[in-house]
Design a protein around this motif. Structure first.
Motif, PDB file in Angstrom:
ATOM      1  N   GLU A   1     -12.860 -13.014  -1.037  1.00  0.00           N
ATOM      2  CA  GLU A   1     -12.364 -11.770  -0.453  1.00  0.00           C
ATOM      3  C   GLU A   1     -10.834 -11.735  -0.358  1.00  0.00           C
ATOM      4  O   GLU A   1     -10.188 -12.766  -0.217  1.00  0.00           O
ATOM      5  CB  GLU A   1     -12.955 -11.585   0.948  1.00  0.00           C
ATOM      6  CG  GLU A   1     -14.471 -11.500   0.957  1.00  0.00           C
ATOM      7  CD  GLU A   1     -15.043 -11.460   2.364  1.00  0.00           C
ATOM      8  OE1 GLU A   1     -14.277 -11.734   3.304  1.00  0.00           O
ATOM      9  OE2 GLU A   1     -16.232 -11.163   2.506  1.00  0.00           O
ATOM     10  N   ASN A   2     -10.311 -10.523  -0.441  1.00  0.00           N
ATOM     11  CA  ASN A   2      -8.904 -10.274  -0.131  1.00  0.00           C
ATOM     12  C   ASN A   2      -8.841  -9.666   1.270  1.00  0.00           C
ATOM     13  O   ASN A   2      -9.531  -8.676   1.536  1.00  0.00           O
ATOM     14  CB  ASN A   2      -8.283  -9.286  -1.114  1.00  0.00           C
ATOM     15  CG  ASN A   2      -7.925  -9.915  -2.429  1.00  0.00           C
ATOM     16  OD1 ASN A   2      -8.779 -10.544  -3.046  1.00  0.00           O
ATOM     17  ND2 ASN A   2      -6.693  -9.758  -2.863  1.00  0.00           N
TER      18      ASN A   2
ATOM     19  N   THR B   1      -5.521  -3.009   9.038  1.00  0.00           N
ATOM     20  CA  THR B   1      -5.119  -1.645   9.377  1.00  0.00           C
ATOM     21  C   THR B   1      -3.796  -1.694  10.119  1.00  0.00           C
ATOM     22  O   THR B   1      -3.663  -2.401  11.128  1.00  0.00           O
ATOM     23  CB  THR B   1      -6.179  -0.967  10.256  1.00  0.00           C
ATOM     24  OG1 THR B   1      -7.425  -0.923   9.541  1.00  0.00           O
ATOM     25  CG2 THR B   1      -5.756   0.445  10.633  1.00  0.00           C
TER      26      THR B   1
ATOM     27  N   TYR C   1     -10.221  -9.224   9.698  1.00  0.00           N
ATOM     28  CA  TYR C   1      -9.461 -10.262   9.004  1.00  0.00           C
ATOM     29  C   TYR C   1      -8.320 -10.846   9.834  1.00  0.00           C
ATOM     30  O   TYR C   1      -7.626 -11.751   9.377  1.00  0.00           O
ATOM     31  CB  TYR C   1      -8.906  -9.728   7.685  1.00  0.00           C
ATOM     32  CG  TYR C   1      -9.964  -9.550   6.636  1.00  0.00           C
ATOM     33  CD1 TYR C   1     -10.494 -10.650   5.964  1.00  0.00           C
ATOM     34  CD2 TYR C   1     -10.452  -8.285   6.322  1.00  0.00           C
ATOM     35  CE1 TYR C   1     -11.476 -10.498   5.006  1.00  0.00           C
ATOM     36  CE2 TYR C   1     -11.429  -8.118   5.355  1.00  0.00           C
ATOM     37  CZ  TYR C   1     -11.940  -9.233   4.704  1.00  0.00           C
ATOM     38  OH  TYR C   1     -12.913  -9.077   3.757  1.00  0.00           O
TER      39      TYR C   1
ATOM     40  N   LYS D   1      -2.778  -9.511  -1.725  1.00  0.00           N
ATOM     41  CA  LYS D   1      -3.147 -10.209  -2.949  1.00  0.00           C
ATOM     42  C   LYS D   1      -2.541 -11.600  -3.020  1.00  0.00           C
ATOM     43  O   LYS D   1      -3.101 -12.480  -3.684  1.00  0.00           O
ATOM     44  CB  LYS D   1      -2.702  -9.391  -4.167  1.00  0.00           C
ATOM     45  CG  LYS D   1      -3.403  -8.058  -4.295  1.00  0.00           C
ATOM     46  CD  LYS D   1      -2.967  -7.330  -5.561  1.00  0.00           C
ATOM     47  CE  LYS D   1      -3.714  -6.014  -5.711  1.00  0.00           C
ATOM     48  NZ  LYS D   1      -3.294  -5.306  -6.962  1.00  0.00           N
TER      49      LYS D   1
ATOM     50  N   GLU E   1      -4.308   1.359   5.520  1.00  0.00           N
ATOM     51  CA  GLU E   1      -4.830   0.014   5.282  1.00  0.00           C
ATOM     52  C   GLU E   1      -4.041  -0.708   4.191  1.00  0.00           C
ATOM     53  O   GLU E   1      -3.615  -0.087   3.220  1.00  0.00           O
ATOM     54  CB  GLU E   1      -6.311   0.075   4.880  1.00  0.00           C
ATOM     55  CG  GLU E   1      -7.230   0.508   6.006  1.00  0.00           C
ATOM     56  CD  GLU E   1      -8.697   0.342   5.649  1.00  0.00           C
ATOM     57  OE1 GLU E   1      -9.001   0.225   4.440  1.00  0.00           O
ATOM     58  OE2 GLU E   1      -9.532   0.308   6.567  1.00  0.00           O
ATOM     59  N   GLN E   2      -3.878  -2.011   4.379  1.00  0.00           N
ATOM     60  CA  GLN E   2      -3.178  -2.853   3.423  1.00  0.00           C
ATOM     61  C   GLN E   2      -4.080  -4.014   3.011  1.00  0.00           C
ATOM     62  O   GLN E   2      -4.593  -4.737   3.870  1.00  0.00           O
ATOM     63  CB  GLN E   2      -1.887  -3.406   4.046  1.00  0.00           C
ATOM     64  CG  GLN E   2      -1.220  -4.518   3.250  1.00  0.00           C
ATOM     65  CD  GLN E   2      -0.672  -4.026   1.919  1.00  0.00           C
ATOM     66  OE1 GLN E   2       0.040  -3.031   1.860  1.00  0.00           O
ATOM     67  NE2 GLN E   2      -0.984  -4.724   0.844  1.00  0.00           N
ATOM     68  N   THR E   3      -4.280  -4.182   1.701  1.00  0.00           N
ATOM     69  CA  THR E   3      -5.010  -5.326   1.173  1.00  0.00           C
ATOM     70  C   THR E   3      -4.005  -6.298   0.560  1.00  0.00           C
ATOM     71  O   THR E   3      -3.178  -5.906  -0.259  1.00  0.00           O
ATOM     72  CB  THR E   3      -6.024  -4.893   0.109  1.00  0.00           C
ATOM     73  OG1 THR E   3      -6.986  -4.019   0.717  1.00  0.00           O
ATOM     74  CG2 THR E   3      -6.746  -6.104  -0.480  1.00  0.00           C
TER      75      THR E   3
ATOM     76  N   SER F   1       0.834  -1.199   0.000  1.00  0.00           N
ATOM     77  CA  SER F   1       0.000   0.000   0.000  1.00  0.00           C
ATOM     78  C   SER F   1       0.877   1.261   0.000  1.00  0.00           C
ATOM     79  O   SER F   1       1.683   1.457   0.919  1.00  0.00           O
ATOM     80  CB  SER F   1      -0.901   0.018   1.236  1.00  0.00           C
ATOM     81  OG  SER F   1      -1.416   1.312   1.469  1.00  0.00           O
TER      82      SER F   1
ATOM     83  N   THR G   1      -7.993  -7.378   4.258  1.00  0.00           N
ATOM     84  CA  THR G   1      -7.486  -6.014   4.434  1.00  0.00           C
ATOM     85  C   THR G   1      -7.254  -5.771   5.918  1.00  0.00           C
ATOM     86  O   THR G   1      -8.118  -6.077   6.746  1.00  0.00           O
ATOM     87  CB  THR G   1      -8.488  -4.984   3.890  1.00  0.00           C
ATOM     88  OG1 THR G   1      -8.661  -5.192   2.476  1.00  0.00           O
ATOM     89  CG2 THR G   1      -7.995  -3.563   4.116  1.00  0.00           C
TER      90      THR G   1
END
Length: 274
Positions: free
Chosen positions: A86-87, A91, A114, A184, A180-182, A19, A89
């Motif tokens: 879903e991926n 904080t 998550y 992959k 925030e980081q999602t 991110s 995510t």
């Protein structure tokens, strides 16, 4: 008495921090801390390598490398069961120290939705490795992003112990939100060597369902840690009657008509080399 043999891990599974907002905020903290404690600079972790470690293990032979790679690929079943489409995510929040102050890290908001499913998936994969042929570290998942890590004193640098004491200034950032980081991919990484983009040398990647690598080009940038030389094994449910193989100079994409999609990318430059 004979000293116990200390097993040194060689590989690990990780979730990469990509991110821009998180990276920029963590770099800003590193810069502010190093401006106040210049001696910390040689010990800063470069942003290209920022990640969450899932767990570490030791690979000694090609057979063990194959076993670890296969185990990660088979973990797709658990990944899909836990995360569906879903991926995850998370904080990134707060700073802390551990390891006798050897490590300064950024943490996660543990109340995030998550954290529990990520921990569940990692525990399942860790259990499989503990029951397998590889030496696997016993430590449970402790989510953190290392910003500063002290080892032996760097040439020409100050005593790390003094710097560690000076780093108490980090407490002014203890509750900061960094973004925030999602995620992959789940990355299978070697502790030796680096990828062209500065990340750890990548053996392979397992993709979350909604981040499947494109069938049109296996050298796509859908994974932050993929390089241009990679092999993608994927599949589709199209009505063609036979398997189709498309080969380019740098990659191979296999489209199968009968098996479920396998979202797995292998780096052939590294794989089967230790």
């Amino acid at each position: 008495k004979m000293k116990a043999v200390v097993e040194r891990p060689t590989h690990f599974f990780a979730l990469r921090i990509t991110s821009p907002s998180v990276l920029n905020n963590l770099i800003r903290v590193q810069n502010e801390i190093s401006a106040r404690v210049p001696a910390v600079k040689p010990y800063l972790i470069v942003p290209e390598k920022m990640h969450l470690t899932m767990f570490v293990f030791k690979v000694s032979t090609q057979e063990e490398l194959k076993w670890a790679n296969q185990a990660l690929m088979e973990a797709q079943v658990d990944l899909d069961e836990i995360f569906k489409e879903e991926n995850p995510t998370v904080t990134v929040k707060g700073l802390g120290q551990f390891g006798g102050q050897r490590v300064l890290w950024a943490g996660l908001d543990e109340s995030g939705p998550y954290i529990k499913p990520l921990t569940e998936f990692i525990q399942k994969l860790h259990k499989k490795f503990k029951q397998g042929p590889l030496y696997t570290d016993d430590k449970g998942f402790s989510p953190h992003i290392t910003l500063v890590k002290f080892g032996q004193a760097k040439r020409g640098s100050s005593d790390p112990r003094q710097i560690q004491r000076d780093l108490s200034i980090y407490k002014s950032y203890a509750d900061n939100l960094f973004g925030e980081q999602t995620f992959k991919t789940i990355d299978f990484l070697s502790m030796q060597g680096v990828d062209p983009d500065g990340y750890y040398l990548t053996c392979s990647n397992l993709f979350f369902k909604s981040s499947s690598p494109s069938l049109s080009s296996s050298s796509s940038s859908s994974s932050p840690s993929s390089s241009t030389s990679s092999t993608t094994i994927s599949s589709t449910t199209t009505s063609t009657s036979s398997e189709t193989t498309t080969t380019t100079s740098s990659s191979t994409t296999i489209v199968s008509t009968t098996e479920p999609v396998v979202r797995f990318k292998v780096n052939p430059i590294y794989f089967f080399k230790i």
